[in-house]
Design a protein around this motif. Structure first.
Motif, PDB file in Angstrom:
ATOM      1  N   PRO A   1     -15.432   2.639  -1.990  1.00  0.00           N
ATOM      2  CA  PRO A   1     -15.207   1.795  -0.650  1.00  0.00           C
ATOM      3  C   PRO A   1     -13.482   1.072  -0.731  1.00  0.00           C
ATOM      4  CG  PRO A   1     -17.151   1.269  -1.676  1.00  0.00           C
ATOM      5  CD  PRO A   1     -16.484   2.152  -2.657  1.00  0.00           C
ATOM      6  N   THR A   2     -12.964   1.185  -0.040  1.00  0.00           N
ATOM      7  CA  THR A   2     -11.641   0.463   0.315  1.00  0.00           C
ATOM      8  C   THR A   2     -11.461  -0.394   1.395  1.00  0.00           C
ATOM      9  OG1 THR A   2     -10.510   1.838   1.781  1.00  0.00           O
ATOM     10  CG2 THR A   2     -10.757   2.705  -0.632  1.00  0.00           C
ATOM     11  N   GLU A   3     -10.618  -1.396   1.122  1.00  0.00           N
ATOM     12  CA  GLU A   3     -10.032  -2.434   2.429  1.00  0.00           C
ATOM     13  C   GLU A   3      -8.599  -2.507   2.347  1.00  0.00           C
ATOM     14  OE1 GLU A   3     -13.824  -5.924   2.383  1.00  0.00           O
ATOM     15  OE2 GLU A   3     -12.061  -6.026   0.954  1.00  0.00           O
ATOM     16  N   THR A   4      -7.943  -2.498   3.270  1.00  0.00           N
ATOM     17  CA  THR A   4      -6.534  -2.502   3.565  1.00  0.00           C
ATOM     18  C   THR A   4      -5.860  -3.273   4.519  1.00  0.00           C
ATOM     19  OG1 THR A   4      -6.440  -0.143   2.655  1.00  0.00           O
ATOM     20  CG2 THR A   4      -4.483  -0.897   3.837  1.00  0.00           C
ATOM     21  N   TRP A   5      -5.016  -4.168   4.190  1.00  0.00           N
ATOM     22  CA  TRP A   5      -4.325  -5.062   5.283  1.00  0.00           C
ATOM     23  C   TRP A   5      -2.758  -4.473   5.172  1.00  0.00           C
ATOM     24  CZ3 TRP A   5      -7.808  -6.597   1.613  1.00  0.00           C
ATOM     25  CH2 TRP A   5      -8.707  -7.430   1.885  1.00  0.00           C
TER      26      TRP A   5
ATOM     27  N   ARG B   1     -11.490  -0.939   6.886  1.00  0.00           N
ATOM     28  CA  ARG B   1     -12.312  -0.638   5.576  1.00  0.00           C
ATOM     29  C   ARG B   1     -12.429   1.041   5.931  1.00  0.00           C
ATOM     30  NH1 ARG B   1     -14.230  -5.746   7.351  1.00  0.00           N
ATOM     31  NH2 ARG B   1     -14.592  -6.932   5.422  1.00  0.00           N
ATOM     32  N   ARG B   2     -12.628   1.584   4.637  1.00  0.00           N
ATOM     33  CA  ARG B   2     -12.818   3.132   4.768  1.00  0.00           C
ATOM     34  C   ARG B   2     -13.405   3.362   3.358  1.00  0.00           C
ATOM     35  NH1 ARG B   2      -8.656   7.115   6.751  1.00  0.00           N
ATOM     36  NH2 ARG B   2      -9.517   9.282   6.222  1.00  0.00           N
ATOM     37  N   THR B   3     -14.306   4.440   3.325  1.00  0.00           N
ATOM     38  CA  THR B   3     -14.936   4.905   2.105  1.00  0.00           C
ATOM     39  C   THR B   3     -14.485   6.368   1.958  1.00  0.00           C
ATOM     40  OG1 THR B   3     -17.004   3.602   2.420  1.00  0.00           O
ATOM     41  CG2 THR B   3     -17.124   5.565   0.979  1.00  0.00           C
TER      42      THR B   3
ATOM     43  N   HIS C   1      -7.541  -2.974  -1.474  1.00  0.00           N
ATOM     44  CA  HIS C   1      -8.640  -3.354  -2.379  1.00  0.00           C
ATOM     45  C   HIS C   1      -9.659  -2.095  -2.581  1.00  0.00           C
ATOM     46  CE1 HIS C   1     -12.703  -5.418  -2.828  1.00  0.00           C
ATOM     47  NE2 HIS C   1     -12.215  -5.290  -3.983  1.00  0.00           N
TER      48      HIS C   1
ATOM     49  N   THR D   1     -13.031  -0.669  -4.713  1.00  0.00           N
ATOM     50  CA  THR D   1     -14.254  -1.106  -5.478  1.00  0.00           C
ATOM     51  C   THR D   1     -14.849   0.200  -6.132  1.00  0.00           C
ATOM     52  OG1 THR D   1     -14.820  -2.754  -3.934  1.00  0.00           O
ATOM     53  CG2 THR D   1     -16.706  -2.068  -5.200  1.00  0.00           C
TER      54      THR D   1
END
Length: 276
Positions: free
Chosen positions: A90-94, A125-127, A160, A162
């Motif tokens: 799982p990823t988060e990007t700003w 968000r992207r997995t 980010h 995980t």
């Protein structure tokens, strides 16, 4: 291959053992056979021995990435993520503006809590599907350029990831944070007590960037802005009059970030105890 020079053997509690270091593959089974007749120093002869040994699998892992990363604008605009024995990440990007980018750089390396710095808005968000062969490391791209406005090839990001935490059985997941610059600008800076110097060049050609807008950022002070000359260099003020010393932690090494802008392209460098 077995490294016979490092091989060793001995006995404990009446049981003999042998240590054979070598290039054994994780998850692989090996058949060990010892012919009868091996003699010890007392002339005693050992019987035959046979056993199957299986190597452990590699721990599931998302490889730690540096707190900051540079991706050349000439490439595919993706952050490479290295994994092993993991199905998805799982990823988060700003997407950051220049001020947020400077804030992210200045927070790096100041303690574990600072790695969690993020903008106060929802991320993209992207997995990532990173499934691959068992025990084989795999590189997977996390697309970043597609998050930029149409036509933009460069940008700044906070990412980010995980992943599992194999070294901590009490923690099910590990958190990985990095600040990414997708840019064609390389920023070199030498900061001193009385003055400093920045040099801006292109990653694609190595040539200086004449007229680049350069800014010096330190915690708690407004940025100092100057313009690079024809050779891509820019004089900067010394840190003595800019750095605010924390009376609670006077030993803390001062940190400063130097950013350069050429049109829509922004690059930067961090000066700290760890990063020079």
């Amino acid at each position: 291959n077995i490294n016979w020079e490092e091989a060793n053997q001995g006995a404990n509690d009446g049981r003999a053992w042998a240590w054979l270091p070598g290039d054994f593959r994780p998850g692989q089974a090996y058949r060990v056979r010892v012919a009868p007749g091996a003699a010890d120093e007392f002339g005693q002869s050992a019987p035959a021995f046979a056993a199957e040994l299986r190597m452990d699998d590699l721990d599931p892992n998302v490889e730690w990435i540096r707190p900051d990363a540079v991706i050349e604008a000439a490439g595919d605009g993706a952050l490479p993520v290295r994994t092993v024995n993991v199905a998805n990440v799982p990823t988060e990007t700003w997407v950051l503006d220049a001020q947020e980018f400077a804030a992210a750089l200045l927070h790096e390396g100041d303690g574990p809590d600072d790695r969690w710095w993020k903008p106060q808005r929802a991320p993209a968000r992207r997995t990532l599907d990173v499934r691959g062969r068992r025990n084989a490391h795999r590189w997977s791209p996390l697309p970043l350029r597609e998050l930029l406005p149409a036509g933009r090839r460069t940008g700044l990001f906070r990412v980010h990831l995980t992943g599992p935490a194999p070294t901590s059985p009490r923690e099910r997941q590990a958190q990985y944070w990095t600040t990414v610059q997708l840019t064609d600008l390389a920023v070199h800076a030498k900061l001193g007590v009385s003055d400093g110097l920045a040099w801006v060049t292109r990653l694609s050609t190595g040539q200086p960037v004449a007229g680049a807008q350069v800014s010096l950022h330190v915690p708690g002070k407004p940025p100092v802005e100057v313009q690079a000359g024809p050779d891509g260099t820019a004089r900067l003020p010394g840190l003595a009059g800019l750095v605010i010393v924390d009376p609670q932690r006077p030993w803390r090494w001062p940190r400063a970030a130097v950013l350069a802008r050429d049109g829509d392209d922004v690059g930067g460098a961090l000066a700290s105890w760890n990063d020079g």
